[in-house]
Design a protein around this motif. Sequence first.
Motif, PDB file in Angstrom:
ATOM      1  N   ALA A  44       0.838  -1.204   0.000  1.00 31.47           N
ATOM      2  CA  ALA A  44       0.000   0.000   0.000  1.00 31.47           C
ATOM      3  C   ALA A  44       0.867   1.247   0.000  1.00 31.47           C
ATOM      4  CB  ALA A  44      -0.914  -0.009   1.216  1.00 31.47           C
ATOM      5  N   SER A  45       0.367   2.278  -0.647  1.00 30.97           N
ATOM      6  CA  SER A  45       1.068   3.563  -0.619  1.00 30.97           C
ATOM      7  C   SER A  45       0.734   4.292   0.684  1.00 30.97           C
ATOM      8  CB  SER A  45       0.684   4.420  -1.822  1.00 30.97           C
ATOM      9  OG  SER A  45      -0.688   4.726  -1.782  1.00 30.97           O
ATOM     10  N   THR A  46       1.596   5.200   1.035  1.00 27.45           N
ATOM     11  CA  THR A  46       1.337   6.011   2.229  1.00 27.45           C
ATOM     12  C   THR A  46       0.220   6.992   1.929  1.00 27.45           C
ATOM     13  OG1 THR A  46       3.066   7.547   1.545  1.00 27.45           O
ATOM     14  CG2 THR A  46       3.714   5.795   3.062  1.00 27.45           C
ATOM     15  N   CYS A  47      -0.350   7.572   2.942  1.00 29.71           N
ATOM     16  CA  CYS A  47      -1.457   8.513   2.794  1.00 29.71           C
ATOM     17  C   CYS A  47      -1.071   9.624   1.827  1.00 29.71           C
ATOM     18  CB  CYS A  47      -1.828   9.079   4.163  1.00 29.71           C
ATOM     19  SG  CYS A  47      -3.261  10.158   4.102  1.00 29.71           S
ATOM     20  N   GLY A  49       0.327   9.479  -0.855  1.00 28.55           N
ATOM     21  CA  GLY A  49       1.610   9.241  -1.520  1.00 28.55           C
ATOM     22  C   GLY A  49       1.442   8.462  -2.811  1.00 28.55           C
ATOM     23  N   SER A  50       2.524   8.334  -3.531  1.00 25.18           N
ATOM     24  CA  SER A  50       2.555   7.536  -4.754  1.00 25.18           C
ATOM     25  C   SER A  50       3.705   6.548  -4.657  1.00 25.18           C
ATOM     26  CB  SER A  50       2.717   8.442  -5.977  1.00 25.18           C
ATOM     27  OG  SER A  50       1.555   9.201  -6.190  1.00 25.18           O
ATOM     28  N   ASP A  51       3.737   5.791  -3.556  1.00 27.66           N
ATOM     29  CA  ASP A  51       4.844   4.877  -3.328  1.00 27.66           C
ATOM     30  C   ASP A  51       4.369   3.434  -3.147  1.00 27.66           C
ATOM     31  OD1 ASP A  51       3.578   5.420  -0.958  1.00 27.66           O
ATOM     32  OD2 ASP A  51       5.398   5.736   0.198  1.00 27.66           O
ATOM     33  N   GLY A  52       3.193   3.130  -3.637  1.00 27.16           N
ATOM     34  CA  GLY A  52       2.685   1.764  -3.569  1.00 27.16           C
ATOM     35  C   GLY A  52       3.247   0.924  -4.710  1.00 27.16           C
ATOM     36  N   SER A  53       3.122  -0.396  -4.565  1.00 23.79           N
ATOM     37  CA  SER A  53       3.590  -1.274  -5.631  1.00 23.79           C
ATOM     38  C   SER A  53       2.693  -2.496  -5.725  1.00 23.79           C
ATOM     39  CB  SER A  53       5.033  -1.701  -5.391  1.00 23.79           C
ATOM     40  OG  SER A  53       5.130  -2.512  -4.242  1.00 23.79           O
ATOM     41  N   LEU A  54       2.760  -3.129  -6.858  1.00 18.69           N
ATOM     42  CA  LEU A  54       2.000  -4.329  -7.134  1.00 18.69           C
ATOM     43  C   LEU A  54       2.882  -5.227  -7.974  1.00 18.69           C
ATOM     44  CD1 LEU A  54      -0.850  -5.686  -6.975  1.00 18.69           C
ATOM     45  CD2 LEU A  54      -1.338  -4.567  -9.144  1.00 18.69           C
ATOM     46  N   LEU A  79       5.709  -6.175 -12.392  1.00 13.98           N
ATOM     47  CA  LEU A  79       5.981  -5.241 -11.302  1.00 13.98           C
ATOM     48  C   LEU A  79       5.562  -3.829 -11.689  1.00 13.98           C
ATOM     49  CD1 LEU A  79       7.185  -4.646  -8.515  1.00 13.98           C
ATOM     50  CD2 LEU A  79       9.401  -4.340  -9.656  1.00 13.98           C
ATOM     51  N   PHE A  80       4.690  -3.251 -10.869  1.00 16.04           N
ATOM     52  CA  PHE A  80       4.226  -1.877 -11.076  1.00 16.04           C
ATOM     53  C   PHE A  80       4.581  -1.093  -9.819  1.00 16.04           C
ATOM     54  CE2 PHE A  80       1.556  -4.763 -13.446  1.00 16.04           C
ATOM     55  CZ  PHE A  80       1.531  -4.192 -14.707  1.00 16.04           C
ATOM     56  N   THR A  81       5.268   0.020  -9.984  1.00 11.66           N
ATOM     57  CA  THR A  81       5.717   0.816  -8.839  1.00 11.66           C
ATOM     58  C   THR A  81       5.200   2.245  -8.940  1.00 11.66           C
ATOM     59  OG1 THR A  81       7.771   1.393  -9.973  1.00 11.66           O
ATOM     60  CG2 THR A  81       7.820  -0.572  -8.563  1.00 11.66           C
ATOM     61  N   ALA A  82       5.450   3.016  -7.908  1.00 11.34           N
ATOM     62  CA  ALA A  82       5.037   4.422  -7.832  1.00 11.34           C
ATOM     63  C   ALA A  82       3.522   4.564  -7.996  1.00 11.34           C
ATOM     64  CB  ALA A  82       5.788   5.275  -8.852  1.00 11.34           C
ATOM     65  N   LEU A  83       2.791   3.669  -7.368  1.00 11.56           N
ATOM     66  CA  LEU A  83       1.333   3.678  -7.482  1.00 11.56           C
ATOM     67  C   LEU A  83       0.720   4.529  -6.381  1.00 11.56           C
ATOM     68  CD1 LEU A  83       0.733  -0.114  -8.182  1.00 11.56           C
ATOM     69  CD2 LEU A  83       0.932   1.752  -9.844  1.00 11.56           C
ATOM     70  N   PRO A  84      -0.225   5.382  -6.743  1.00 10.63           N
ATOM     71  CA  PRO A  84      -0.908   6.191  -5.738  1.00 10.63           C
ATOM     72  C   PRO A  84      -1.988   5.373  -5.031  1.00 10.63           C
ATOM     73  CG  PRO A  84      -1.802   6.654  -7.895  1.00 10.63           C
ATOM     74  CD  PRO A  84      -0.669   5.688  -8.101  1.00 10.63           C
ATOM     75  N   SER A  85      -2.528   5.924  -3.986  1.00 11.35           N
ATOM     76  CA  SER A  85      -3.671   5.303  -3.326  1.00 11.35           C
ATOM     77  C   SER A  85      -4.845   5.386  -4.291  1.00 11.35           C
ATOM     78  CB  SER A  85      -4.020   6.051  -2.042  1.00 11.35           C
ATOM     79  OG  SER A  85      -2.979   5.949  -1.113  1.00 11.35           O
ATOM     80  N   ALA A  86      -5.344   4.245  -4.696  1.00 12.52           N
ATOM     81  CA  ALA A  86      -6.455   4.207  -5.657  1.00 12.52           C
ATOM     82  C   ALA A  86      -6.951   2.776  -5.771  1.00 12.52           C
ATOM     83  CB  ALA A  86      -6.011   4.724  -7.017  1.00 12.52           C
TER      84      ALA A  86
END
Length: 94
Positions: A44-47, A49-54, A79-86
């Motif tokens: 999960a990304s931080t509140c 933030g755009s630091d989530g990954s899948l 691998l998907f990185t720099a994901l925002p909360s969504a």
Amino acid sequence: MFLRNSPQGDYFIQTTDESGCTDTISASVPQVALPIITGIDATASTCLGSDGSLNVLASGGTGALLYSLNEGLPQDSGLFTALPSARLSNYRSR
């Protein structure tokens, strides 16, 4: 001759020339191996933030597996990185 979009099975192809001479050959269309998703690892990304990954792990199928996220451009890696909360959905294509 090409067999396109033909289901699995054995086919017999007969050709006839102008003189009425015929020849028959057989061709087999093998069953296509389907790709299988073997795991999904999400961070999960931080509140705000755009630091989530899948990371989607898959195997099987024929040929190279390609991955896309939210119907974006396909890529070789799951691998998907720099994901925002969504809310995200993952699609796999060939």
